[in-house]
Design a protein around this motif. Structure first.
Motif, PDB file in Angstrom:
ATOM      1  N   VAL A  97       7.062  28.833 -40.928  1.00 58.62           N
ATOM      2  CA  VAL A  97       7.152  29.735 -41.990  1.00 58.62           C
ATOM      3  C   VAL A  97       5.772  30.216 -42.363  1.00 58.62           C
ATOM      4  O   VAL A  97       4.911  29.514 -42.791  1.00 58.62           O
ATOM      5  CB  VAL A  97       8.065  29.399 -43.233  1.00 58.62           C
ATOM      6  N   HIS A  98       5.617  31.608 -41.772  1.00 53.78           N
ATOM      7  CA  HIS A  98       4.193  32.039 -42.279  1.00 53.78           C
ATOM      8  C   HIS A  98       4.489  33.500 -42.647  1.00 53.78           C
ATOM      9  O   HIS A  98       5.169  34.598 -42.035  1.00 53.78           O
ATOM     10  CB  HIS A  98       3.654  32.181 -40.902  1.00 53.78           C
ATOM     11  N   GLU A  99       3.884  33.957 -43.869  1.00 54.70           N
ATOM     12  CA  GLU A  99       4.162  35.125 -44.456  1.00 54.70           C
ATOM     13  C   GLU A  99       5.595  35.808 -44.607  1.00 54.70           C
ATOM     14  O   GLU A  99       5.984  36.937 -44.340  1.00 54.70           O
ATOM     15  CB  GLU A  99       3.351  36.281 -43.596  1.00 54.70           C
ATOM     16  N   GLY A 100       6.281  34.757 -44.731  1.00 53.96           N
ATOM     17  CA  GLY A 100       7.812  34.802 -45.335  1.00 53.96           C
ATOM     18  C   GLY A 100       8.569  34.950 -43.910  1.00 53.96           C
ATOM     19  O   GLY A 100       9.925  35.612 -44.195  1.00 53.96           O
ATOM     20  N   LYS A 101       8.202  34.737 -42.749  1.00 51.39           N
ATOM     21  CA  LYS A 101       9.080  35.007 -41.780  1.00 51.39           C
ATOM     22  C   LYS A 101       8.942  33.526 -40.709  1.00 51.39           C
ATOM     23  O   LYS A 101       8.009  32.797 -41.061  1.00 51.39           O
ATOM     24  CB  LYS A 101       8.259  36.200 -40.665  1.00 51.39           C
ATOM     25  N   LEU A 102       9.948  33.581 -40.076  1.00 58.88           N
ATOM     26  CA  LEU A 102      10.279  32.474 -39.225  1.00 58.88           C
ATOM     27  C   LEU A 102       9.740  32.454 -37.940  1.00 58.88           C
ATOM     28  O   LEU A 102       9.995  33.316 -37.185  1.00 58.88           O
ATOM     29  CB  LEU A 102      11.650  31.949 -39.124  1.00 58.88           C
ATOM     30  N   HIS A 103       9.023  31.477 -37.355  1.00 56.24           N
ATOM     31  CA  HIS A 103       8.430  31.373 -36.099  1.00 56.24           C
ATOM     32  C   HIS A 103       8.777  30.177 -35.464  1.00 56.24           C
ATOM     33  O   HIS A 103       9.175  29.074 -36.164  1.00 56.24           O
ATOM     34  CB  HIS A 103       6.906  31.472 -36.050  1.00 56.24           C
ATOM     35  N   HIS A 104       8.678  29.913 -34.189  1.00 49.78           N
ATOM     36  CA  HIS A 104       8.902  28.634 -33.549  1.00 49.78           C
ATOM     37  C   HIS A 104       7.491  27.642 -34.015  1.00 49.78           C
ATOM     38  O   HIS A 104       6.579  28.137 -33.910  1.00 49.78           O
ATOM     39  CB  HIS A 104       8.768  28.638 -31.887  1.00 49.78           C
ATOM     40  N   LEU A 105       7.747  26.533 -34.252  1.00 51.69           N
ATOM     41  CA  LEU A 105       6.841  25.767 -34.731  1.00 51.69           C
ATOM     42  C   LEU A 105       6.213  25.096 -33.290  1.00 51.69           C
ATOM     43  O   LEU A 105       6.778  24.572 -32.636  1.00 51.69           O
ATOM     44  CB  LEU A 105       7.118  24.782 -35.638  1.00 51.69           C
ATOM     45  N   PRO A 106       4.782  25.285 -33.092  1.00 51.28           N
ATOM     46  CA  PRO A 106       4.163  24.662 -31.841  1.00 51.28           C
ATOM     47  C   PRO A 106       4.158  23.496 -31.996  1.00 51.28           C
ATOM     48  O   PRO A 106       3.183  22.811 -31.904  1.00 51.28           O
ATOM     49  CB  PRO A 106       2.918  25.752 -31.708  1.00 51.28           C
ATOM     50  N   THR A 107       5.022  22.623 -31.239  1.00 48.35           N
ATOM     51  CA  THR A 107       5.025  21.250 -30.911  1.00 48.35           C
ATOM     52  C   THR A 107       5.258  20.747 -29.778  1.00 48.35           C
ATOM     53  O   THR A 107       4.819  19.640 -29.357  1.00 48.35           O
ATOM     54  CB  THR A 107       6.187  20.603 -31.867  1.00 48.35           C
ATOM     55  N   THR A 108       5.532  21.582 -28.819  1.00 49.41           N
ATOM     56  CA  THR A 108       5.680  21.420 -27.161  1.00 49.41           C
ATOM     57  C   THR A 108       4.883  22.463 -26.401  1.00 49.41           C
ATOM     58  O   THR A 108       4.739  23.534 -26.924  1.00 49.41           O
ATOM     59  CB  THR A 108       6.992  21.192 -26.841  1.00 49.41           C
ATOM     60  N   LEU A 109       4.759  22.280 -25.193  1.00 52.20           N
ATOM     61  CA  LEU A 109       4.050  23.228 -24.413  1.00 52.20           C
ATOM     62  C   LEU A 109       5.168  24.593 -24.248  1.00 52.20           C
ATOM     63  O   LEU A 109       4.682  25.505 -24.312  1.00 52.20           O
ATOM     64  CB  LEU A 109       3.941  22.853 -22.931  1.00 52.20           C
ATOM     65  N   GLY A 110       6.565  24.309 -24.448  1.00 50.72           N
ATOM     66  CA  GLY A 110       7.269  25.402 -24.229  1.00 50.72           C
ATOM     67  C   GLY A 110       7.393  26.192 -25.871  1.00 50.72           C
ATOM     68  O   GLY A 110       7.519  27.671 -25.597  1.00 50.72           O
ATOM     69  N   SER A 111       7.262  25.478 -26.885  1.00 51.05           N
ATOM     70  CA  SER A 111       7.083  26.281 -28.084  1.00 51.05           C
ATOM     71  C   SER A 111       5.830  26.718 -28.383  1.00 51.05           C
ATOM     72  O   SER A 111       5.586  27.761 -29.032  1.00 51.05           O
ATOM     73  CB  SER A 111       7.502  25.443 -29.326  1.00 51.05           C
ATOM     74  N   ILE A 112       4.848  26.273 -27.850  1.00 47.59           N
ATOM     75  CA  ILE A 112       3.311  26.839 -27.883  1.00 47.59           C
ATOM     76  C   ILE A 112       3.349  28.214 -27.029  1.00 47.59           C
ATOM     77  O   ILE A 112       2.813  29.002 -27.700  1.00 47.59           O
ATOM     78  CB  ILE A 112       2.414  25.921 -27.332  1.00 47.59           C
ATOM     79  N   ALA A 113       4.196  28.400 -26.021  1.00 48.92           N
ATOM     80  CA  ALA A 113       4.036  29.475 -25.486  1.00 48.92           C
ATOM     81  C   ALA A 113       4.739  30.578 -25.858  1.00 48.92           C
ATOM     82  O   ALA A 113       4.532  31.715 -25.589  1.00 48.92           O
ATOM     83  CB  ALA A 113       4.713  29.131 -23.622  1.00 48.92           C
TER      84      ALA A 113
END
Length: 428
Positions: A97-113
């Motif tokens: 959660v950043h600035e009130g919006k949802l994003h993928h949390l970068p915990t794997t190579l796929g989610s980082i990408a």
């Protein structure tokens, strides 16, 4: 001759004050070493902050609890053959959660990408930084100082600090030891486990193991005073009982330990110096998860966290869900009067519709996560209390291994072994 033989046949005694995880682990280790052990717990139940409440089949721990798969607590539970089951992963994608919006949390190579949280350059920087961490990066100062030296963007830094809050339950990069923070990040990368039946499953397993070793478990046994007596100690309980013992393990909070032995300068200094880690928590029992709900979210620019632990462990009634929301407090911060409103607002963002299916809730304002922050500018207290031979300390604020429950477990075993070694020496 008969007096010598009687002395040799008398088992040495250790009293443990405090029946939480640290006290139970220390008792088992001591009993295994052939010592007569009594654990004195002031409350009516054992377990301390590891207790679990059952409300209509929903099992509430005291806030979010996770067992680190490669941590000291699991190591000792497995060594003692304490049985427990649970799950290691959540079902859905982890969100940030950043600035009130949802994003993928970068915990794997796929989610980082794929995450929209970071731009291309920051994705490369973030991946490189975590590679350094996993390869054993360390530091001598504060975690904030270590981050300063990495020369990453403000956005990458914010994400790393958020993930460190998640791993350590701690908010305070300026105070937190870089070495401890980095170790905890690596530990969390090894996975966590959520326990079927809640953490009282672990407590009951430890109690059974202790009883099998003839450890005396006494609840409602509040110790009011500890004094040196000969080569050992004398304890006075609230009911007027006086006990004499060869050694004492205090598995207590720092202020509680100091209150029992007020003339001990070392305990007074510890009490004045430790910085507890606290959080506000809202634990929700839901009839079911709302449609489209996310089961995990970590605040990046806000220090919040949400997780559906019943997605991995048996913690909810049939069809229901148990949700933990936490707000990590800064070191020295007191909970605001509207603390629960903030937790509810985070839940609104991550799983809208939860209010219509709420069954029960548990709110904890300013809950103690750990009694002592691992600081960069000083070591945590030693296991053996200085100038008090035969007095040993255990808890999440003691010793040099791990954080939170792992620190409690590691210090408990170290305290028990130190006591056994001390008892084996000639003290006459």
């Amino acid at each position: 001759m008969s007096g010598i033989m009687e002395k040799e046949m008398t088992r040495q005694r250790v009293d443990i004050i405090g029946g939480g995880l640290a006290g139970l682990l220390a008792g088992i280790e001591l009993a295994g070493g052939g010592v007569e052990v009594t654990i004195l717990e002031a409350a009516g139940d054992f377990g301390g902050r590891a207790q679990t409440r059952d409300l209509d089949g929903f099992l509430f721990n005291r806030g979010p609890h996770a067992l680190y798969v490669k941590g000291a607590l699991k190591r000792e539970l497995d060594r003692f053959a304490v049985r427990y089951t649970g799950g290691r992963s959540l079902s859905g994608a982890r969100k940030a959660v950043h600035e009130g919006k949802l994003h993928h949390l970068p915990t794997t190579l796929g989610s980082i990408a794929t995450t929209s949280l970071l731009g291309i350059r920051d994705k490369l920087s973030f991946a490189a930084l975590f590679k350094r961490v996993m390869n054993g990066a360390t530091g001598d100062g504060s975690f904030a100082d270590w981050l300063d030296g990495q020369r990453v963007s403000a956005q990458v830094r914010m994400v790393v600090e958020a993930m460190t809050r998640l791993a350590s339950y701690t908010r305070g990069s300026d105070s937190l030891s870089a070495r401890e923070a980095l170790d905890q990040l690596r530990l969390s990368a090894g996975g966590t486990m959520y326990i079927d039946g809640g953490w009282m499953t672990i407590v009951h397993g430890l109690m059974q193991k202790a009883q099998n070793l003839a450890v005396q478990l006494r609840s409602n046994a509040r110790v009011e005073q500890v004094n040196r007596h000969g080569s050992g100690y004398r304890l006075r309980l609230a009911n007027g009982e006086v006990r004499e013992t060869d050694a004492v393990v205090m598995a207590l909070a720092p202020h509680e330990a100091s209150a029992l032995l007020p003339e001990a300068q070392v305990l007074a200094e510890i009490r004045a110096d430790v910085r507890p880690v606290r959080a506000n928590t809202l634990d929700l029992a839901l009839r079911h998860l709302p449609e489209g709900a996310n089961d995990f979210a970590l605040g990046i620019d806000v220090p919040f966290y949400l997780s559906v632990h019943s997605g991995s462990a048996k913690l909810a009634a049939d069809g229901g869900a148990l949700v933990h929301i936490a707000h990590y407090l800064a070191v020295g911060e007191n909970p605001a009067k509207d603390a629960i409103n903030g937790l509810e607002g985070f839940a609104d963002l991550v799983m809208p519709g939860w209010r219509a299916v709420e069954v029960h809730r548990q709110t904890l304002r300013g809950m103690v996560v750990s009694h002592g922050l691992p600081r960069w500018d000083r070591s945590r207290p030693e296991i053996a209390a200085a100038d008090y031979p035969g007095l040993f300390l255990a808890g999440d604020w003691v010793g040099n291994e791990g954080m939170i429950g792992d620190a409690a477990a590691a210090s408990a075993i170290a305290a028990a072994r130190s006591a056994l070694n001390w008892l084996s020496t000639d003290r006459n």
